[in-house]
Design an enzyme around this catalytic site. Structure first.
Site, PDB file in Angstrom:
ATOM      1  N   ASP A  65       1.107  -1.191   0.030  1.00  0.00           N
ATOM      2  CA  ASP A  65      -0.092  -0.099  -0.026  1.00  0.00           C
ATOM      3  C   ASP A  65       0.963   1.125   0.087  1.00  0.00           C
ATOM      4  O   ASP A  65       1.757   1.391   0.947  1.00  0.00           O
ATOM      5  CB  ASP A  65      -1.021  -0.102   1.110  1.00  0.00           C
ATOM      6  CG  ASP A  65      -1.855   1.265   1.261  1.00  0.00           C
ATOM      7  OD1 ASP A  65      -1.556   2.161   0.785  1.00  0.00           O
ATOM      8  OD2 ASP A  65      -3.186   0.939   1.820  1.00  0.00           O
ATOM      9  N   SER A 144       1.261  12.006 -16.328  1.00  0.00           N
ATOM     10  CA  SER A 144       0.230  12.324 -17.258  1.00  0.00           C
ATOM     11  C   SER A 144       0.724  13.636 -18.014  1.00  0.00           C
ATOM     12  O   SER A 144       1.342  14.434 -17.609  1.00  0.00           O
ATOM     13  CB  SER A 144      -0.891  12.709 -16.415  1.00  0.00           C
ATOM     14  OG  SER A 144      -1.987  13.113 -17.202  1.00  0.00           O
ATOM     15  N   TYR A 157      -5.355  16.362  -9.815  1.00  0.00           N
ATOM     16  CA  TYR A 157      -4.724  15.397 -10.583  1.00  0.00           C
ATOM     17  C   TYR A 157      -3.676  15.814 -11.438  1.00  0.00           C
ATOM     18  O   TYR A 157      -2.383  15.367 -11.013  1.00  0.00           O
ATOM     19  CB  TYR A 157      -5.741  14.635 -11.256  1.00  0.00           C
ATOM     20  CG  TYR A 157      -5.378  13.561 -12.069  1.00  0.00           C
ATOM     21  CD1 TYR A 157      -4.901  12.176 -11.543  1.00  0.00           C
ATOM     22  CD2 TYR A 157      -5.060  13.600 -13.459  1.00  0.00           C
ATOM     23  CE1 TYR A 157      -4.068  11.285 -12.209  1.00  0.00           C
ATOM     24  CE2 TYR A 157      -4.180  12.400 -14.227  1.00  0.00           C
ATOM     25  CZ  TYR A 157      -4.050  11.276 -13.473  1.00  0.00           C
ATOM     26  OH  TYR A 157      -3.463  10.082 -14.220  1.00  0.00           O
ATOM     27  N   LYS A 161       0.463  15.212 -10.627  1.00  0.00           N
ATOM     28  CA  LYS A 161       1.524  14.787 -11.696  1.00  0.00           C
ATOM     29  C   LYS A 161       2.525  15.492 -11.952  1.00  0.00           C
ATOM     30  O   LYS A 161       3.703  15.218 -12.333  1.00  0.00           O
ATOM     31  CB  LYS A 161       0.569  14.401 -12.965  1.00  0.00           C
ATOM     32  CG  LYS A 161      -0.482  13.012 -12.863  1.00  0.00           C
ATOM     33  CD  LYS A 161       0.335  11.804 -12.167  1.00  0.00           C
ATOM     34  CE  LYS A 161      -0.591  10.533 -12.299  1.00  0.00           C
ATOM     35  NZ  LYS A 161       0.192   9.377 -11.882  1.00  0.00           N
TER      36      LYS A 161
END
Ligand code: NAP
Length: 291
Positions: A65, A144, A157, A161
């Site tokens: 994890d 990304s 997000y 990134k």
């Protein structure tokens, strides 16, 4: 081609799953890292083990994890104990909190960064002493193109990134003297489980204030009849390509995107690299940059 010992995080689905399967089929020793093997990922772990048995692959499942440093330390320790070394870490685990930035609480933003940014930090922190001792190895991050060009409703997000990209650049320079490489894949959107696993904002009031715009945005994105969604295998293949690239020859950034976006993002990356060299030269620190 040298057979590599590879640890891939977030291997239960999507790019991670495709990557571990492709790497194992190409003869590498692969550790597919999944969280919660006894619970939510029991089925994925069983499928990977069954595939390894059926095809006689060196593909093993390990619990990891990325939000837990002890879990990352244990996973890396298990890899090194079993394989005697660790050549490549693929920091792939990630998720998206989509929606207008204002709709998210600071705690939700922390969770976004906890997985996408601190997750990679934890796993890399666990692995780097081994990689430095070996005098070779690579950290490959799954980034990304939204870190390079941010569209609306993906702010958290994209920021995560972008942070991952900055860490990768710093690692690349700082780790080069140890013979360790860092690289990142700038991937366009591809149909994986990322949408189904998306975490929406809990503050419904704030979210609804943007309702019409967000709704139209999602409608435009999903309503493009002629749009080819692309094949996530392309991203897995790019990661496999980086794993198999000889040490010292991996590019900092690898763009995986539809043709219409590819050239523009590559040009942006080239310009950024050129600018970084100019700034470093002006600061008198060029000698500290990796090639
Ligand atoms: N698909 C795209 O459009 C796209 C584009 C660019 C970049 N990316 C990046 O690609 C990476 C893989 O995403 P994907 O598209 O393949 O989506 P996905 O199918 O949802 O896979 C995400 C993986 O991350 C794992 N994960 C999430 N939280 C974790 C944690 N705390 N510890 C360990 N593993 C955890 C998930 O495990 P569980 O099954 O346990 O949740 C799953 O295996 C992500 O970093 C994502 O940001 C995706």
């Amino acid at each position: 081609m040298t057979q590599q010992v590879v640890l891939v995080t977030g291997a239960s689905s999507g790019f991670g799953r495709l990557t571990v399967e492709a790497l194992a089929r190409r003869g590498h020793t692969v550790f597919a890292a999944l969280r919660d093997i006894g619970g939510r990922n029991e089925k994925a772990a069983a499928e990977l083990r069954a595939m390894a048995g059926a095809e006689s692959l060196d593909l093993r499942v390990v619990e990891l994890d990325v939000t837990d440093q002890a879990s990352a330390d244990r996973a890396v320790g298990a890899v090194v104990e079993a394989a005697g070394r660790l050549d490549v870490v693929v920091n792939n685990a990630g998720l998206i909190f989509p929606g207008p930035v204002e709709a998210f609480t600071a705690e939700e933003a922390q969770r976004q960064f906890d997985v996408n940014v601190l997750g990679a930090l934890r796993v890399s922190r666990a692995a780097l002493p081994q990689l430095r001792r070996q005098g070779h190895g690579a950290l490959i991050q799954v980034g990304s193109i939204s870190s390079r060009v941010t569209i609306p409703y993906s702010g958290l997000y994209a920021a995560s990134k972008a942070a991952l990209g900055s860490l990768t650049e710093a690692w690349r320079h700082e780790l080069a003297p140890f013979g360790v490489e860092a690289a990142i894949v700038d991937a366009a959107p591809y149909p994986t489980s990322i949408g189904a696993n998306a975490v929406m904002p809990v503050d419904a009031g704030r979210f609804q204030a943007y309702g019409e715009g967000f709704g139209r945005f999602v409608g435009e994105l999903t309503g493009r009849q002629t749009h080819d969604p692309g094949d996530p295998q392309d991203v897995a293949d790019a990661i496999v390509g980086l794993v198999e690239t000889p040490d010292g020859e991996r590019p900092l950034r690898t763009v995986v995107a539809p043709a219409a976006q590819y050239d523009a993002v590559v040009a942006l990356n080239d310009r950024a690299a050129e600018t970084a060299r100019l700034v470093a030269a002006d600061m008198g620190v060029t000698a500290f940059l990796a090639g």
